[in-house]
Each structure stands twice: as structure tokens, then as C-alpha cells.
Design a protein around this motif. Structure first.
Motif, PDB file in Angstrom:
ATOM      1  N   ILE A  30      45.606  40.081  14.130  1.00 36.68           N
ATOM      2  CA  ILE A  30      46.269  39.562  15.255  1.00 36.68           C
ATOM      3  C   ILE A  30      46.048  40.573  16.622  1.00 36.68           C
ATOM      4  CG2 ILE A  30      48.779  39.638  16.378  1.00 36.68           C
ATOM      5  CD1 ILE A  30      47.850  37.391  14.628  1.00 36.68           C
ATOM      6  N   LEU A  31      45.849  42.002  16.141  1.00 38.96           N
ATOM      7  CA  LEU A  31      45.627  42.801  17.042  1.00 38.96           C
ATOM      8  C   LEU A  31      44.281  42.750  17.729  1.00 38.96           C
ATOM      9  CD1 LEU A  31      47.630  45.831  15.511  1.00 38.96           C
ATOM     10  CD2 LEU A  31      48.145  44.370  17.318  1.00 38.96           C
ATOM     11  N   TYR A  36      41.467  53.268  16.348  1.00 35.26           N
ATOM     12  CA  TYR A  36      41.400  54.113  14.948  1.00 35.26           C
ATOM     13  C   TYR A  36      42.376  53.629  13.967  1.00 35.26           C
ATOM     14  CZ  TYR A  36      39.245  57.472  18.082  1.00 35.26           C
ATOM     15  OH  TYR A  36      38.689  58.483  18.792  1.00 35.26           O
ATOM     16  N   ARG A  89      42.456  51.806  27.159  1.00 37.30           N
ATOM     17  CA  ARG A  89      43.080  52.889  26.555  1.00 37.30           C
ATOM     18  C   ARG A  89      43.766  52.429  25.068  1.00 37.30           C
ATOM     19  NH1 ARG A  89      46.366  55.717  30.191  1.00 37.30           N
ATOM     20  NH2 ARG A  89      45.831  54.607  31.958  1.00 37.30           N
ATOM     21  N   TRP A  90      44.368  51.212  25.227  1.00 36.60           N
ATOM     22  CA  TRP A  90      44.898  50.519  24.311  1.00 36.60           C
ATOM     23  C   TRP A  90      44.404  50.301  23.083  1.00 36.60           C
ATOM     24  CZ3 TRP A  90      45.073  46.426  21.138  1.00 36.60           C
ATOM     25  CH2 TRP A  90      46.116  46.028  20.664  1.00 36.60           C
ATOM     26  N   GLN A 141      41.584  52.147  22.430  1.00 38.19           N
ATOM     27  CA  GLN A 141      41.133  53.202  22.013  1.00 38.19           C
ATOM     28  C   GLN A 141      42.108  53.859  20.856  1.00 38.19           C
ATOM     29  OE1 GLN A 141      40.490  56.506  24.874  1.00 38.19           O
ATOM     30  NE2 GLN A 141      39.319  57.683  23.509  1.00 38.19           N
ATOM     31  N   LEU A 142      43.253  53.567  20.937  1.00 42.23           N
ATOM     32  CA  LEU A 142      44.328  53.998  20.226  1.00 42.23           C
ATOM     33  C   LEU A 142      44.373  53.133  18.941  1.00 42.23           C
ATOM     34  CD1 LEU A 142      46.850  55.605  19.394  1.00 42.23           C
ATOM     35  CD2 LEU A 142      48.291  53.993  20.316  1.00 42.23           C
ATOM     36  N   PHE A 143      44.388  51.822  19.075  1.00 40.88           N
ATOM     37  CA  PHE A 143      44.477  50.987  18.009  1.00 40.88           C
ATOM     38  C   PHE A 143      43.145  50.815  17.366  1.00 40.88           C
ATOM     39  CE2 PHE A 143      48.244  49.842  20.106  1.00 40.88           C
ATOM     40  CZ  PHE A 143      49.119  49.493  18.905  1.00 40.88           C
ATOM     41  N   GLY A 183      45.446  58.370  21.378  1.00 39.03           N
ATOM     42  CA  GLY A 183      44.307  57.569  21.088  1.00 39.03           C
ATOM     43  C   GLY A 183      43.033  58.470  21.297  1.00 39.03           C
ATOM     44  N   GLU A 236      41.483  48.733  32.628  1.00 41.71           N
ATOM     45  CA  GLU A 236      41.654  50.096  32.094  1.00 41.71           C
ATOM     46  C   GLU A 236      42.629  50.476  31.010  1.00 41.71           C
ATOM     47  OE1 GLU A 236      42.486  52.832  35.407  1.00 41.71           O
ATOM     48  OE2 GLU A 236      42.473  54.326  34.021  1.00 41.71           O
ATOM     49  N   VAL A 237      44.077  49.826  31.541  1.00 42.33           N
ATOM     50  CA  VAL A 237      44.949  50.089  30.287  1.00 42.33           C
ATOM     51  C   VAL A 237      44.693  49.469  29.050  1.00 42.33           C
ATOM     52  CG1 VAL A 237      47.470  49.059  29.845  1.00 42.33           C
ATOM     53  CG2 VAL A 237      46.753  50.141  32.203  1.00 42.33           C
ATOM     54  N   LEU A 238      44.052  48.261  28.891  1.00 39.25           N
ATOM     55  CA  LEU A 238      43.385  47.613  27.675  1.00 39.25           C
ATOM     56  C   LEU A 238      42.319  48.524  27.186  1.00 39.25           C
ATOM     57  CD1 LEU A 238      44.204  44.804  26.938  1.00 39.25           C
ATOM     58  CD2 LEU A 238      42.087  43.997  27.440  1.00 39.25           C
ATOM     59  N   ASN A 261      47.890  44.026  33.694  1.00 41.64           N
ATOM     60  CA  ASN A 261      47.693  45.425  33.641  1.00 41.64           C
ATOM     61  C   ASN A 261      46.426  46.156  33.961  1.00 41.64           C
ATOM     62  OD1 ASN A 261      50.451  46.961  33.563  1.00 41.64           O
ATOM     63  ND2 ASN A 261      50.674  45.508  31.918  1.00 41.64           N
ATOM     64  N   ALA A 280      49.005  41.566  29.685  1.00 43.77           N
ATOM     65  CA  ALA A 280      47.867  42.622  29.231  1.00 43.77           C
ATOM     66  C   ALA A 280      46.969  42.513  30.355  1.00 43.77           C
ATOM     67  CB  ALA A 280      47.500  42.336  28.242  1.00 43.77           C
ATOM     68  N   ARG A 290      34.328  55.825  25.357  1.00 43.05           N
ATOM     69  CA  ARG A 290      34.827  55.570  24.048  1.00 43.05           C
ATOM     70  C   ARG A 290      35.764  54.448  24.174  1.00 43.05           C
ATOM     71  NH1 ARG A 290      36.039  60.100  20.563  1.00 43.05           N
ATOM     72  NH2 ARG A 290      34.647  61.624  21.106  1.00 43.05           N
ATOM     73  N   PHE A 316      44.015  39.748  19.714  1.00 43.54           N
ATOM     74  CA  PHE A 316      44.701  39.813  20.999  1.00 43.54           C
ATOM     75  C   PHE A 316      43.413  40.599  21.970  1.00 43.54           C
ATOM     76  CE2 PHE A 316      46.309  43.541  23.446  1.00 43.54           C
ATOM     77  CZ  PHE A 316      46.703  42.650  24.530  1.00 43.54           C
ATOM     78  N   ILE A 343      51.044  48.360  25.595  1.00 41.90           N
ATOM     79  CA  ILE A 343      50.488  48.154  26.713  1.00 41.90           C
ATOM     80  C   ILE A 343      51.020  48.715  27.913  1.00 41.90           C
ATOM     81  CG2 ILE A 343      49.783  46.236  28.542  1.00 41.90           C
ATOM     82  CD1 ILE A 343      47.759  46.084  26.597  1.00 41.90           C
ATOM     83  N   PHE A 383      50.748  52.348  28.157  1.00 44.15           N
ATOM     84  CA  PHE A 383      49.426  53.025  28.485  1.00 44.15           C
ATOM     85  C   PHE A 383      49.385  52.528  30.154  1.00 44.15           C
ATOM     86  CE2 PHE A 383      47.848  52.918  24.123  1.00 44.15           C
ATOM     87  CZ  PHE A 383      47.488  53.904  24.236  1.00 44.15           C
TER      88      PHE A 383
END
Lengths: 528, 369, 385
Positions: B272-273, B145, B138-139, B141-143, A483, B134-136, B131, B128, B9, B276, A466, A469
Motif C-alpha cells: 500500500i505504501l 528504510y 522526504r517521506w 526517504q523515511l519509508f 529519514g 519535495e515533501v514526497l 504538498n 500528497a 537520496r 502510494f 506527509i 514532512f
């Protein structure tokens, strides 16, 4: 170190640039803004007053063979000027030439144009400017009866040879690196990029140090908003002395408290050129060999100049290795700890049994063991970074033998944790730029893991990402390229695509001209 | 209100993770071996509802649900509904947090007081949401995958334990329990995506709401079916019924060679992820609602107090795991119905009427002009 | 600096540090404070469970050697017995790496549920451990020390299970499969059997044969050879051997075939009022051993050879089903389950009466054996006349 007039092996070291450093001066509260007077005594006394206690300043009074009334004074700083140059081209002509023939009304101009044997002479009206030039290593000529002083270029360059940067060595790329002299550095860049679009814009920073900082960018590629923002931030900097590039970096960083560097730094002119060609802005700072570039993204931590000079499969593998090594060095101790103290069911049975036997008789709890060993590894690392290389041998003996072998044999540490520490240590050295980041994150992860096991670890990872990002570098998301699985996003981030594929500049830097090369640049070659 | 824009996305990633997080539980045991049919029915039932959600956003692009309600209802009704919605989101967030703390408590840390893990979770969530979305995004999007990859990989590895006979005979116990479970699944998993109406602002030119909801349903629903099928294929309907955290058990059975075993922790991490993301999105929507009711400048100052409130609330609403399962099995449908179906339909109808009027007015004025 | 922010950071730090240093342990446990249980045997003595566990033990100093020791504890329930071990060891028993639970014959006869429930419920216990029934008088005899070959008996017994594929003389006893079998309608449970045999003057534990259950109670045993046929019917055979006396010119010749793969189909067929189970096997084999001469392994000879094996297989299957029907009356083959799959409506009617119906159900068999290759020899060993 070389002195200006000593024989030089390398032609590049004699630099006589034509830069103009006086373009932007900053107002000072002293009365230095007062113009000079026509009386040479008054001027010199003012100078002596201002520079009281500075014995390096030399005042050389001169007369003229043909004109008795002529009085002039050369002022320069001993050691900063080229002695022979001043003797031959200033002192001698002024003393020997027939000055009485010069018309009085354009006297100064004639002296400038016909007598002084130097390529760069300027006239100057203000004490402030005069002093700045003096500190730059130029020579001042005061002439009685003239209200302007002459500034004559006579710098002797004291500079380090152009060598390959210690921390950015390459096998197959160019071997030159920046030194501490701005003019040299700029010339190194200019030589590689002979485009009129390449702009060098100066700023003077530091109340007392008055350091020259050069913004270097391609006018057609840079995003004007980003450039404006950067200039704004630079203007807000108010420090005493600009001792190194990090002073700027920390002052203009987007996330000031973050452990991550959001500004890139390099000592290589070729890197500067490639960054500039992506529409980024490079700051080259006088007095330091580190140039900064912005915007900077996280994955660039894992890039090296070498990547662009070796074949692309190999460099992609290396990049992936570096990223994996980062993951290992940050997480390995925490995962080990989680498995060992909370999730013993995770460990394969045979491994569990061997850890079980290794742990017998070890006095520390596992978490303390891990922390202690990581701590002692960092002790060895820091100690070896500071000591002369001749003593390195004894350090490695102490480090490996005493800390490693003996500690395990004395049942001070279990052998597996030493393996984990070694793995962490080696992978941690793969990207030297991030070593501070690694230590902090690794330790925090170990702490949260010791509270809640893998779940604490998961929470730590969530917070870490977090945070990553949320930070930006000059408005560009720091985690750009992560990502996403689009080829245009990863072509020069996680891997390095072949040169012919990198047709467009990274979208994020918002260049005005996104096309890098013609789309069919490869096709032409393949026809051969 | 300041808008934070997420890309399609990113929203799809969040929605997919949201749906994935719900597969921690095995609910809907009434349907026995036909749960997967129920899930397919739920998916086909929810599709028009998603279309309706998307239509609401299309009518008012760039608006949060609360702002849309302001537009289409009288202020008092709008505020009242906003309050109910926010409260619903808040309780949902609390329920999710409680589930995951129970999971941690039962599975791995029985001796650790659950307040410890709750406080940790609370801190993470506060950080979280401070922040922003928007940050969430993008987070996520990575996780997304990573987590989908993990789920897919363990599902493939589970195939060695799978037995197709576990699915037969089809519809042995009549269609009624299957439909019942389909309704459950409609409200428990899929309907909860209503929260994104309030948490994400779909901008007019950057987002395509229909596409977002469609792909989320396709990917998220696909993975839900995959997980349900995998659990059934491995354990069979009887054992699925016996376990609380079915997926966790199923992956624990993987044993390929000497080394590829004991990998159920990976599934715990996935949950867990994903959990979250669920909590953070729900909390974010709730905070946006409260911000809207009290006309606050920004929700950030109240994020921390609400985060602490979350920790307390989640300990109050459910006593233990059995209550959670009971609630999801029997009461959740009635509780969620107004928020997931009734009110959105009402908003939609009102919005359509308003929209028509607006078009008439503008066409009238333009013809006059 | 932002004062509030610093305060907040400090609070979080204090929170973390108190958690770490004041919490003591909670679930933080050092690995050396656990006793790793590798296997356990459960007996019943006077209404009490007698739990005999094998735990990992480290012998010697710097050149530590892994060995095991045996501990016995008692308790009214399984869990209590497990916790009572603390009084002996000073450490908690740790069950996550247990590979084997041996149950005594008595417990198996009285019912598995009292033991199984704890095994299924406790999060520490992995569902992949094997449950076996001891054919000896007690279960703890199986962990007979010292073992002449193995350091840790349970691990190596587990290896026997892992490599059972090439013998196929013991059924699978993984806990989750046991639980699943117990729960499946129309299917009765079988478990592997552990016993001791004499080798070089020492008793060595091994697995051999099958324990047959009705619900959760032990009914009887199948021999190792019957077990192989049982695995054939259940389609669980992976590889294994088929041995038969082939009559060649009136002289019996022993021939061994190695199974490459096998596919068994079990299909109920309804003929009027009767249900007939059709069991068809298709087995691919290679010739592994011929203990005789002059056996034709050419095209025609192979066909004939295969034919004889087919007959044998069909006969064996019929005999085994008959045996189980008459002697135990337990549907260990899952005939009922097969009917449930194929004819759910019929099953609903007969489910309550299945125990009786099973005993009279008729079996039709159909076997195919394909000889795929003859290994390295193309002919039997030639001995000059």
C-alpha cells in the motif's frame, strides 16, 4: 510572593538590573506625543486626566526647606514601588537639601546629579515615555518650571522564587527555572553565558499590555536570514495583550492550523543556553516563565534537559523509549481495532480465543468501545489536572475502581480494551508536551481504521507523515533528522551521542561557525 | 515553472519504492523457475536505457522532460508529445490505483464497495501531490528504510520454507520464454522509471543523475530479484503461477514458533505504501505535463479535479483483476514502448544535436570575441 | 479564515462520518459475531458434502472456559456447506484459525480437487493448515467428543504436528505443501493419516502413518515405521529414533539410537539404458538406550554397532522402495523430480512413460551412521556376575 522590602532569603531575588526599556516605543494615536510643558500644574493635570479612574496612582507634592518657591511632585503607583527607597532617597533629600544654592540654568541637572540618591535617573520630555515608565513601576519627579520630568528607578520586585520548573524536573542538572520577571530571567541566562556575542534585543508587543519581548541569540552563530524573518513576523503581531508565550507562538507559527507545535518552549535557563549555542533564537517574554525557541524540530519534542546531564547510553535509551511510546500511544487503539474487527486472521489463535471470550456479552461494537474508553480516560486526565491535589485520591478511586474494574465486571467493556486504554494512557503521558496532538491523531486514526481496517490505518499514516514532512519551523524542515541514517544527522536527535562526539553544530540551523569544539577534544583526555 | 529540489537520496528512495511496489504481482509465469534470470536480463537491458535518461537530464540540468522537449522540438510537436506523455502517466497512475484497490477488495474487504477505498486513496494522493515532490521525497526517504527493512526481514524469515530445488532445472523450458519475460519486466517494472524525468527536476549542482539511476537500479533491482527468488524458493514455479498476489501468500506461510506467524499484513502495508508512492509520482508527472501544456501558473488548483478524475478513470480502464494481469502479460510492452524507449531516444538524439550546435556557436562567438 | 478550506474540511468530515455511521458494516465485523472454526472434517453422503466443524465455544460466566462444540452442515460444494452453517449457528463460520481438515477415505479415493480448490481459493483460509486423511470409516469420527484430555481437539492435534519432529512417524500435511506436491512433476502426494485408538476405555484421535496418492487419488497406506523410512529417503527427518536388535554373542540386544541429524542425498545415475537411483544417508546419532549388558560401546564396539544399523537402514530403504513400487506404483519419493533436476533432457523423453518406468527403477543405497556420543553412560549397566 514577596514584597520588595521584606527580608529575602535568596540573594537572587533582589534584582536591580540596568536595562533600558525605553529604547523602542510605539506611536499611539493619543496626544501623548506632545512634549511636557514647563508648568507643573499643567503636567500633573494632564496626567490626572489620562489616568482618570486609576486610584493606585499617588501624587505627592513636595516643597523644600530652604527654597520656598520650589514645588515638585512625585508620581508613582502604589504597590509597585519600593516605599522606603522613595522616602529615604527621594523625599528626604529633596525636602532637606539646600536647593536655593543651585544655579537656575542647570537646575534639573544638578538635582539629578547631586540631590537624588538613586543609581538610575533619566530625563524625559514626552508624556508617552513618562507614562510607560510609570507603569513599569518607576517614580516620576515633576519640578515646577522644568519642561523635563525625571524618571527614577524605584521598582519593588514582586516575584516568585526561583524554583525548579514543575514540568521539566531533572535529577542531575541545575535546579533553577525562570520566573515571571524578565530581568531575572535574562540575568539567569547571562550568568551561564558570559560571551559578548550573546545579544538581548528587545521588542515591545501588545497594543495595551506593552509587553517586553527579548530576542536572545549568539550573534556569531545565528543565521541572519532566520533572525530577520523572525523579527518580521514579530513586527506583524498586533494583539491587545500579550498574556503568555503561547500568544506569540500561535501568531508566528509556520503552519497555523497544524496540531504540531513548531516552536519549542522551556522554563530552564540551561536549555535556553544550549539552544542559543546551536544558533537558534530564544524569545524570553516578560510576565511568563516560558521562553520560546526557534527553529524547533519534531524530534525535540522527545528531548529533555535531563538527557544532557546523564550518561549518554541511558539518555539515548530514554529518547528511544519516548519515541516508541509516542508510536504506541497513537497507533495502539487503531491497530487493536483493525485486528479485532477487520483482520482477525492477524491475531495469534490463543489470543483470539481469549478476546473472543472476553467480548461475549459486551453491548458496544468494538469501535465505540475503544472511543468511549479513550474518552473516559481523557475525562479522568483532564479532571485530575484541574482539581486540588487533596481531592486527587477520590478521583483516582472513582477512575480506577468504577471506570476500570466495575465496568469490566459488569461486562460494560471487555478486559482487553481496558489494557489497551491503559497502555495508551501511560505511553501518552510520557511526553506531556504532545498530549493534545496524541488525542487528535489517535482519534482520527481510530475513525479511518473503522472504515477500511488496516488499509485505512495505512492511509492515515501516509497523510500524517506527509503533513509532518510538509511543515517547517522558521524555514527549517520540521522532520529534520528523520529519514536519515547519517551519524551527523542522528547524533542529537533520535539518540544522544557523547559530548565529545558532538563537534559540530546542527547543519540545519546554518550557523556561521559550525565547529563546536576542537575535533580532538576527546583525544586529549584519552591520553591521560 | 517553480522547481522543487530533491536530494539524490530522496530520488533514489522514491525510485526504489517504485520498483518495490511492482513486486506485488507475480507476472511472467511463462519463464517458470527462471523468472529470476529474466529479471537479471531485464536489469542488464535497462541499464543503458537508464544511462540514456540520465544523459538527457545531464544535457539539460534543472529541466523537466516537457521543458526539454520544448527546447529541442518545435512547439506544436512538443505540446503534442507532452500531452501524450501526460496522458500515459495519468493512465499509469490509474492502473496502479486500480490494482491496489483490487488487492484490497480481494484480499481483505470483499464486502466493502471499492469506491470507498478508491475515494480514500484519491484523497490521500490529492493531499500528497498538493504538498509537492519535495515533501514526497522526504517521506519516501523515511519509508524506504522501513519498507526495505520489512521486505528483507520477511524474506529472511521465509527461508525456513525455502527449498533450493524449486529453482532447478535451470532453463528447462528453453530460453525463449525467459527472454519474453525479460522484455515484459523491462517494460512493466524498470522502464516505468521514465516518469521521474517528468516528475523530478535534477538540479545541476545538487544531483548526479547517473548515480541516482545506477543506485536505484542496484537497490530496487536487487530487491526485485530478492522478492522473485524468495517467492520461487518457497512456492515453486507451479504455485507462483497459481496465485495473484504471490508475495502476500508467501509471507502468509511463515510460521516460526507459536507467535511469529500471521504476519502477511506487513506485506500488505508495504504494498500500500509503495503503491502510494507510485501513484503519487505518476500523478505528479501528469499534472506537471498538463500544467505545461496549458501554461498554468501552478498545478495545485487542478490537483483535486484530476484526483477525482483518477478515481473515475481507474474504474473505467480495467474491469477486474484478470484484465489487469492479461494487460501486463500481453499488451503492456507495446503500449509502453513509445514512452519508455522510442520518445526518450528521439529526445536524446535531438538534444545531443542541439547541444553540439550550442557548443559550436558559443565557441565560435568566443573565438570571434 | 479561508472559507473554501473550511468547507472542504467539513465535506471530508461528513464523508468520513457517513462512512462510519451509515455504512452499517461492510467488512466491519465484530469478533463475537463469528464462529471460529478450529478444525473440520469432510465426508461425502449421497453426492453432498457433509461438513463437520469444530468451533470455539465459551462456557461459563465470569470464569469463562474455552471449549469446543461440533456442528454439522450439508452442501453440494464445500463453500455451500460452509455457508449453510449459518442456518444452524446464526453466525458465519470463520476459517482463518482452522488448523486441521480431515478428509474421509472415500473423498480421498474419489479425488482431492473438489475439496482443495476452495481451500486454496478462499482468502480466509490459511495455507498452513494441515490436511489429513481419516483411516476410520468416516472423517467426522475423528472429532469424537468428549475428549478426555483436550478442550479443543484441533488445536491439540495441531500440536502433535508441531512436535512431530522428534517422532518422525507422520509426514507433513500443510496445505501449501500439498498443493505444491500435486503440481510438481515426477512427485506423488502423501498425506498424514488420522485414526482413533483406544486409551483407558475411550477413543482418542491421533496421527499415524501415511496415505499414498496417485495424482489426487488415494492408493493405500504406509505404516508408521515405513513412514519413518520414507522420511529418511525424503530427507525430511529431523530427529527421531532408530531401534534395532543387535546380535551380541548370539544374543539379540535391543538398542535404541536417537537421531541428532540426518542428511539424505538422492541422485539418479544413468547406466546405459537404465536409470539407477542412488540414495545415500549420513546420520549422526547418540546412544539412547541399550537393553542388555556387556555391549562394547568403545571405539571399536561403536563402529560395529553403527555398522549393524547401517545395514538395517539400507535394507529398510530398499524394502520400502520395492514395496511402494510393487504395491502402489506411485512415485512418492520424487525420483522423477530428481531426474528432472539432474537430467532435464532425459526427463523430457521419459516423462510420459514415467509411471511404468518407475516401477522398474533400481535403487542403490549407501548409509553411514556416526555415533557421536553415548549420552550420560559410558558403558551399559554393569551387573555383577
Amino acid at each position: 510572593m514577596f514584597k520588595g522590602k521584606e527580608p529575602m532569603s535568596n540573594e537572587q531575588e533582589k534584582v536591580t538590573g540596568t536595562e533600558d526599556f525605553q529604547s523602542s516605543t510605539v506611536a499611539d494615536p493619543y496626544d501623548l506625543m506632545k512634549p511636557l510643558s514647563t508648568s507643573i500644574d499643567e503636567n500633573i493635570n494632564r496626567m490626572k486626566d489620562t489616568l482618570k479612574g486609576d486610584n493606585t496612582v499617588i501624587y505627592r507634592w513636595m516643597g523644600n526647606k530652604h527654597m520656598d518657591s520650589f514645588r515638585a511632585c512625585l508620581v508613582f503607583i502604589y504597590g509597585m514601588v519600593d516605599n522606603e527607597d522613595i522616602n529615604d532617597n527621594l523625599v528626604t533629600p529633596i525636602m532637606q537639601a539646600d536647593l536655593s544654592e543651585l544655579p537656575q540654568d542647570t537646575f534639573l541637572e544638578r538635582v539629578m546629579n547631586t540631590i537624588i540618591n538613586n543609581m538610575d535617573v533619566k530625563r524625559c520630555l514626552y508624556m508617552d515615555t513618562v507614562l510607560q515608565s510609570l507603569f513599569q513601576g518607576e517614580t516620576l519627579l515633576f519640578i515646577d518650571g522644568q519642561e523635563q520630568a525625571l524618571i527614577i528607578r524605584s521598582k519593588a520586585l514582586l516575584l516568585r522564587q526561583i524554583t525548579e520548573p514543575e514540568f521539566e524536573k531533572v535529577m542531575e542538572g541545575p535546579r533553577e527555572g525562570f520566573n515571571e520577571y524578565l530581568a531575572v530571567n535574562l540575568s539567569l541566562v547571562r550568568r551561564k553565558l558570559k560571551s559578548p556575542d550573546l545579544k538581548f534585543k528587545f521588542k515591545v508587543l501588545g497594543r495595551h499590555s506593552r509587553t517586553n519581548v527579548c530576542l536572545c541569540y549568539m550573534e556569531t552563530l545565528v543565521n541572519d536570514k532566520v533572525l530577520g524573518e523572525l523579527e518580521n513576523r514579530l513586527d506583524k503581531i498586533d494583539v491587545d495583550a500579550m498574556t503568555g508565550s503561547n500568544v506569540i507562538a500561535e501568531n508566528i507559527k509556520d503552519a497555523p492550523l497544524s496540531v504540531f507545535a513548531t516552536i519549542g518552549s522551556t522554563e530552564r535557563p540551561d536549555v535556553v543556553v544550549s539552544k542559543v549555542m546551536e544558533g537558534r533564537i530564544v524569545l524570553i517574554i516578560d510576565g511568563t516563565s516560558k521562553a520560546l525557541w526557534l527553529p524547533f524540530i519534531f524530534l525535540e519534542n522527545f528531548h529533555t534537559a535531563e538527557d544532557y546531564y546523564t550518561e549518554f547510553y541511558f539518555s539515548s535509551i530514554n529518547r528511544l523509549l519516548r519515541i516508541i511510546s509516542a508510536a504506541i500511544t497513537v497507533t495502539a487503539p487503531a491497530v487493536y481495532l483493525a485486528a479485532l474487527t477487520y483482520h482477525q486472521e492477524m491475531i495469534p489463535t490463543t489470543l483470539l480465543v481469549s478476546i473472543y471470550s472476553a467480548r461475549q456479552g459486551v453491548p458496544f461494537p468494538a469501535v465505540l468501545e475503544v472511543l468511549l474508553l479513550m474518552f473516559s480516560f481523557d475525562l479522568v486526565r483532564e479532571a485530575s489536572a484541574r482539581i486540588p491535589s487533596a481531592m486527587g485520591q477520590s478521583l483516582s478511586i472513582v477512575g480506577t475502581l468504577i471506570l476500570g474494574q466495575a465496568a469490566v465486571e459488569a461486562k460494560f467493556f471487555s478486559s482487553l480494551v481496558v489494557i489497551i486504554a491503559a497502555l495508551t494512557g501511560i505511553t501518552g503521558l510520557m511526553v506531556p508536551k504532545l498530549k493534545g496532538v496524541y488525542i487528535i491523531i489517535r482519534t482520527l486514526l481510530i475513525l479511518v481504521t473503522s472504515i477500511l481496517g488496516l488499509y485505512g490505518f495505512a492511509f492515515g499514516i501516509i497523510v500524517l507523515f506527509i503533513h509532518l514532512f510538509s511543515i517547517r519551523s522558521l524555514g527549517v524542515p520540521y522532520m529534520m533528522g528523520i529519514g536519515s541514517i547519517k551519524p551527523e544527522d542522528i547524533k542529537d536527535t533520535v539518540v544522544r551521542a557523547p559530548w565529545w562526539y558532538m563537534n559540530t553544530r546542527p547543519k540545519m540551523f546554518m550557523g556561521k561557525e559550525s565547529r563546536r569544539q576542537s575535533m580532538d577534544s576527546r583525544k586529549g583526555k584519552s591520553r591521560l | 515553472m517553480n522547481k522543487e529540489v530533491s536530494s539524490d537520496r530522496q530520488i533514489i528512495s522514491m525510485m526504489t519504492l517504485y520498483l518495490l511496489g511492482n513486486t506485488l504481482f507475480g507476472i511472467g509465469h511463462m519463464a517458470k523457475q527462471d523468472v529470476w534470470v529474466s529479471v537479471l536480463i531485464s536489469i542488464s537491458l535497462i541499464a543503458p536505457v537508464y544511462a540514456l535518461y540520465a544523459r538527457i537530464i545531464t544535457l539539460y540540468p534543472g529541466y523537466y522532460l516537457f521543458e526539454i522537449m520544448d527546447e529541442v522540438f518545435t512547439p506544436i510537436i512538443s505540446r503534442l508529445l507532452t500531452f501524450f506523455f501526460s496522458f500515459y502517466y495519468f493512465l499509469t497512475a490509474a492502473a496502479i490505483t486500480r490494482t491496489f484497490s483490487e488487492f484490497i477488495h480481494i484480499d481483505a474487504l470483499p464486502e466493502t464497495p471499492d469506491i470507498v477505498s478508491l475515494v480514500m486513496m484519491g484523497l490521500v494522493i490529492i493531499y500528497a501531490i498538493k504538498n509537492g515532490m519535495e515533501v514526497l521525497g522526504r517521506w519516501a526517504q523515511l519509508f524506504n528504510y522501513i519498507l526495505l527493512g520489512v521486505v528483507f526481514a520477511v524474506s529472511i524469515l521465509s527461508l525456513t520454507n525455502a527449498n533450493l530445488e524449486n529453482l532447478r532445472p535451470l532453463l528447462y523450458n528453453d530460453i525463449k520464454p525467459v527472454l519474453q519475460v525479460a522484455i515484459q519486466g523491462f517494460f512493466f517494472s524498470f522502464g516505468e522509471l521514465v516518469v521521474f524525468l517528468s516528475a523530478v527536476s535534477f538540479s545541476k549542482d545538487r544531483n548526479k543523475p547517473y548515480r541516482v539511476y545506477f543506485y536505484s537500479l542496484l537497490i530496487g533491482g536487487g530487491f526485485v530479484v530478492l522478492v522473485v527468488l524468495r517467492n520461487l524458493l518457497v512456492l515453486g514455479p507451479q504455485l507462483v503461477e497459481q496465485t495473484h498476489f504471490t508475495s502476500y501468500n508467501v509471507v502468509g506461510l511463515i510460521r516460526i514458533g507459536k507467535f511469529l506467524q500471521r504476519i502477511e499484513s506487513s506485506v500488505a502495508m508495504v504494498f500500500i505504501l509503495a503503491g502510494f508512492i507510485k501513484t503519487a509520482v505518476c500523478m505528479f508527472a501528469a499534472l506537471k505535463g498538463f500544467q505545461h501544456i496549458f501554461r498554468l501558473e501552478h498545478y495545485r488548483p487542478v490537483a483535486a479535479p484530476f484526483g477525482l478524475l483518477l478515481i473515475i478513470t481507474c474504474r473505467l480502464i480495467f474491469k477486474d483483476m484478470m484484465q489487469i494481469v492479461d494487460f501486463l502479460n500481453y499488451y503492456n510492452a507495446f503500449y509502453s514502448f513509445p514512452f519508455q524507449l522510442l520518445l526518450p531516444v528521439a529526445v536524446w538524439i535531438a538534444a545531443e544535436i542541439k547541444h553540439k550546435k550550442k557548443i559550436q556557436v558559443t565557441s565560435a562567438t568566443s573565438s570571434e570575441g | 479564515m479561508n472559507y473554501k478550506r473550511v468547507c472542504c474540511l467539513w465535506l471530508i468530515f461528513i464523508y468520513l462520518f457517513t462512512f462510519i455511521f451509515l455504512s452499517g458494516c461492510w467488512n466491519y465485523r465484530e469478533i463475537e459475531d463469528l464462529s471460529i472454526v478450529t478444525g473440520a472434517a469432510v465426508d461425502k453422503e449421497d453426492d453432498q458434502f457433509r461438513l463437520t466443524v469444530e468451533i470455539v465455544n465459551i462456557e461459563g460466566g465470569s470464569n469463562a472456559k474455552v471449549a469446543s462444540s461440533i456442528i454439522t452442515s450439508y452442501g453440494a460444494t464445500m463453500f455451500e456447506a460452509s455457508r449453510n452453517a449459518i442456518n444452524i449457528l446464526g453466525k458465519r463460520l470463520y476459517w482463518s484459525h482452522t488448523t486441521l481438515i480431515v478428509l474421509s477415505e472415500q473423498i480421498a479415493k474419489e479425488g482431492l480437487v473438489p475439496v482443495l480448490d476452495w481451500l486454496a481459493r478462499d482468502p480466509e483460509i490459511r495455507q498452513t493448515l494441515n490436511i489429513v486423511v481419516s483411516k476410520e470409516k468416516t472423517a467426522h469420527e475423528i472429532f469424537h467428543l468428549p475428549h478426555p484430555v483436550f478442550n479443543v481437539i484441533s488445536f491439540d492435534l495441531d500440536n502433535i504436528f508441531q512436535n512431530q519432529g522428534s517422532v518422525s512417524k507422520t509426514p507433513d500435511g500443510e496445505e501449501w505443501k500439498v498443493l505444491k506436491n500435486l503440481a510438481t512433476p515426477g512427485l506423488d502426494l502423501v498425506l498424514p493419516v488420522a485414526l482413533l485408538f483406544m486409551s483407558e476405555g475411550q477413543l482418542i484421535p491421533t496421527f499415524s502413518g501415511t496415505a499414498v496418492f496417485k495424482k489426487d487419488r488415494l492408493k493405500g497406506y504406509l505404516s508408521p515405521d515405513e513412514t519413518r523410512i520414507f522420511m529418511f529417503i525424503k530427507d525430511e527427518i529431523k530427529t527421531g529414533l532408530l531401534t534395532n536388535n543387535v546380535i551380541q554373542e548370539d544374543v539379540p540386544v535391543k538398542v535404541t539410537l536417537e537421531i541428532i541429524d540426518n542428511k539424505t542425498k538422492m541422485k539418479p545415475v544413468i547406466k546405459g539404458e537404465n536409470i539407477v537411483m542412488r540414495i545415500s544417508t549420513i546420520t549422526n546419532v547418540s546412544i539412547a538406550e541399550i537393553e542388555g549388558r556387556a555391549l562394547d560401546t568403545g571405539e571399536e564396539g561403536s563402529m560395529e554397532l553403527a555398522g549393524q544399523f547401517e545395514d538395517m537402514l539400507q535394507e529398510d530403504i530398499k524394502n520400502l522402495v520395492m514395496h511402494v513400487q510393487k504395491e502402489f506404483g506411485c512415485d512418492i519419493f520424487g525420483f522423477g523430480n530428481a531426474i528432472r533436476m539432474e537430467y532435464p533432457d532425459v526427463w523430457k523423453e521419459i516423462e510420459s512413460d514415467w509411471d511404468r518406468l518407475f516401477q522398474s527403477i533400481e535403487v542403490v543405497t549407501e548409509s553411514q551412521v556416526h555415533i557421536e556420543n553415548t549420552a550420560l553412560s559410558s558403558k551399559p549397566i554393569i551387573v555383577r556376575d
